[in-house]
Design an enzyme around this catalytic site. Structure first.
Site, short mmCIF file in Angstrom:
data_model
loop_
_atom_site.label_atom_id
_atom_site.label_comp_id
_atom_site.label_asym_id
_atom_site.label_seq_id
_atom_site.Cartn_x
_atom_site.Cartn_y
_atom_site.Cartn_z
N GLU A 112 0.82 -1.20 0.00
CA GLU A 112 0.00 0.00 0.00
C GLU A 112 0.86 1.25 0.00
O GLU A 112 2.02 1.22 0.42
CB GLU A 112 -0.92 -0.01 1.22
CG GLU A 112 -0.17 -0.13 2.52
CD GLU A 112 -1.06 -0.58 3.67
OE1 GLU A 112 -1.96 -1.39 3.45
OE2 GLU A 112 -0.82 -0.11 4.79
N CYS A 125 3.87 8.35 0.70
CA CYS A 125 4.50 7.38 1.60
C CYS A 125 4.49 6.03 0.86
O CYS A 125 3.42 5.53 0.51
CB CYS A 125 3.71 7.31 2.90
SG CYS A 125 4.26 6.02 4.02
N CYS A 132 6.87 -7.38 6.17
CA CYS A 132 8.09 -6.93 6.85
C CYS A 132 8.55 -8.03 7.78
O CYS A 132 7.73 -8.67 8.44
CB CYS A 132 7.82 -5.64 7.62
SG CYS A 132 9.31 -4.99 8.43
N CYS A 136 7.86 -6.06 14.66
CA CYS A 136 7.47 -5.15 15.75
C CYS A 136 6.03 -5.51 16.17
O CYS A 136 5.14 -5.53 15.32
CB CYS A 136 7.55 -3.70 15.30
SG CYS A 136 9.16 -3.27 14.61
N CYS A 139 2.68 -3.46 15.23
CA CYS A 139 2.53 -3.04 13.83
C CYS A 139 1.82 -4.13 13.04
O CYS A 139 2.19 -5.31 13.10
CB CYS A 139 3.92 -2.77 13.26
SG CYS A 139 3.99 -2.74 11.47
N CYS A 366 1.04 1.79 8.86
CA CYS A 366 1.60 0.90 7.85
C CYS A 366 1.00 -0.49 7.97
O CYS A 366 0.86 -1.05 9.04
CB CYS A 366 3.12 0.84 7.94
SG CYS A 366 3.74 0.10 9.43
S1 SF4 Z 1 7.01 -1.00 12.43
FE1 SF4 Z 1 6.17 -2.63 11.08
S2 SF4 Z 1 6.85 -2.12 8.99
FE2 SF4 Z 1 8.11 -0.92 10.44
S3 SF4 Z 1 9.92 -2.21 10.81
FE3 SF4 Z 1 8.48 -2.73 12.44
S4 SF4 Z 1 7.31 -4.51 11.65
FE4 SF4 Z 1 8.35 -3.53 9.89
#
Ligand code: SF4
Length: 375
Positions: A112, A125, A132, A136, A139, A366
């Site tokens: 996206e 963006c 990913c 994290c 997220c 995100c």
């Molecule tokens: S916040 Fe989300 S997109 Fe960003 S590095 Fe951590 S897991 Fe990856």
């Protein structure tokens, strides 16, 4: 929120080839483009014609390149202008000033991008990876894991598409010329280092070689991949580095940003400071404020001490009220706590600005749109 028409999903490729996007004009530098045209039996100058269409006029559809002979159009369309991004959902909010698109890539992966209009600029963006691998826990993207790296052209094409949307006047009250790009969509940009650096070159090379954006208007974010930060400092690209810190102490950051178990807070901050010393570009520290998790007054003071101890004028902090993932236990800090956090940083002499949370209504953090749209 204004929901734009939801586009029907094309049937996915019968046997998608994960990981390899088809070659595209935007993957190539100008010399490689000329060589590719000659390989196709076309004169080398066609490379400049194509580049002027794509980067200069923001034309992505070969059928619209009517100054090219029809046969040449077909040849180059197949060889150098394959369709990389298919819109799956398009949403708008903030009175039309924020527009988000969920794309399906050639192999079915979803990414996206978001276009944000302000009175003085238009910013896109972009995603640098499908998914990913950084994990994290707060997220949405991190929950799904890494699907694959995007190609250079898959990154650039997000920007070219939104540049044409902005040029068509889609952002009320904003300039029509797209001016800023932030690598803060899905993915860890520095984990896809070579393609991201190439994409930055394509975005900032003067037209028709590239889009001609100012390097100073490009921001690359990272969770703190220290060797890659040092490499980026040596690229001769004075882009802004944004370090997603989210905690000033290793105990908490090990949990919030698992890569911290590899490179600790002090190592990440030292690398960010070296980046500033090498490039002269002030570093942004991104800090998602999460209620009762990382918003304690003593963490604000600790962060202020860590940053001011490395000097003045090299850094700026952007606290970001967390945009909660649906069903998540993580939520945004109380506004009074957020204000106190900001005041404390400023008292340590650290410039601090709360970043706006555009797109909250359209799952703007995100990975959230992809998360809710995944089959
Ligand atoms: S916040 Fe989300 S997109 Fe960003 S590095 Fe951590 S897991 Fe990856």
């Amino acid at each position: 929120m204004t929901a734009l028409p939801v586009l029907p999903l094309d049937p996915p490729d019968a046997e998608p080839r994960r990981g390899i996007a088809p070659r595209h004009l935007a993957d190539l530098d100008p010399a490689a483009r000329r060589a590719a045209l000659v390989e196709l039996g076309e004169p080398a100058y066609r490379a400049d014609q194509l580049s002027t269409h794509y980067f200069g006029r923001l034309v992505r559809d070969p059928a619209a390149m009517t100054d090219l002979p029809a046969a040449a159009r077909d040849r180059v369309a197949t060889a150098l202008l394959p369709r990389l991004l298919t819109p799956v959902r398009e949403l708008a909010c903030d009175g039309g000033d924020t527009r988000k698109t969920l794309w399906r890539l050639h192999d079915g992966a979803l990414v996206e991008s978001v276009l944000m209009g302000y009175p003085d600029r238009a910013t896109v963006c972009v995603s640098s990876q499908a998914g990913c691998g950084m994990g994290c826990p707060f997220c949405a993207t991190g929950q799904a894991g890494l699907t694959r790296n995007l190609s250079t052209a898959e990154i650039v094409d997000q920007v070219v598409w939104f540049a044409s949307v902005a040029a068509a006047g889609a952002l009320p009250g904003s300039p029509r010329r797209l001016s800023h790009v932030v690598f803060m969509g899905m993915g860890e940009p520095l984990a896809n280092y070579a393609r991201v650096v190439e994409a930055v070159r394509r975005l900032t090379d003067p037209a028709p070689g590239g889009l001609g954006l100012s390097q100073r208007h490009v921001t690359v974010s990272t969770v703190g991949l220290v060797p890659a930060i040092d490499n980026l400092a040596g690229e001769g690209l004075p882009v802004t580095l944004a370090l997603s810190l989210h905690a000033p102490d290793d105990e908490l950051r090990d949990e919030l940003v698992p890569v911290n178990t590899r490179w600790k807070v002090a190592e990440a901050l030292d690398a960010a400071h070296r980046y500033y010393e090498t490039t002269g570009r002030r570093v942004s520290i991104e800090y998602a404020l999460i209620r009762d998790v990382n918003d304690h007054y003593w963490r604000a003071d600790l962060l202020g001490r860590l940053l001011s101890a490395r000097g003045r004028g090299w850094v700026h902090v952007n606290p970001i009220p967390l945009n909660p993932t649906p069903g998540s236990r993580w939520t945004a800090s109380d506004p009074a706590v957020q204000d106190d956090f900001v005041d404390r940083l400023r008292r340590h002499g650290v410039p601090t600005t709360v970043r706006d949370t555009r797109g909250r209504e359209i799952d703007g953090a995100c990975g959230q749109l992809a998360a809710v749209s995944a089959p």
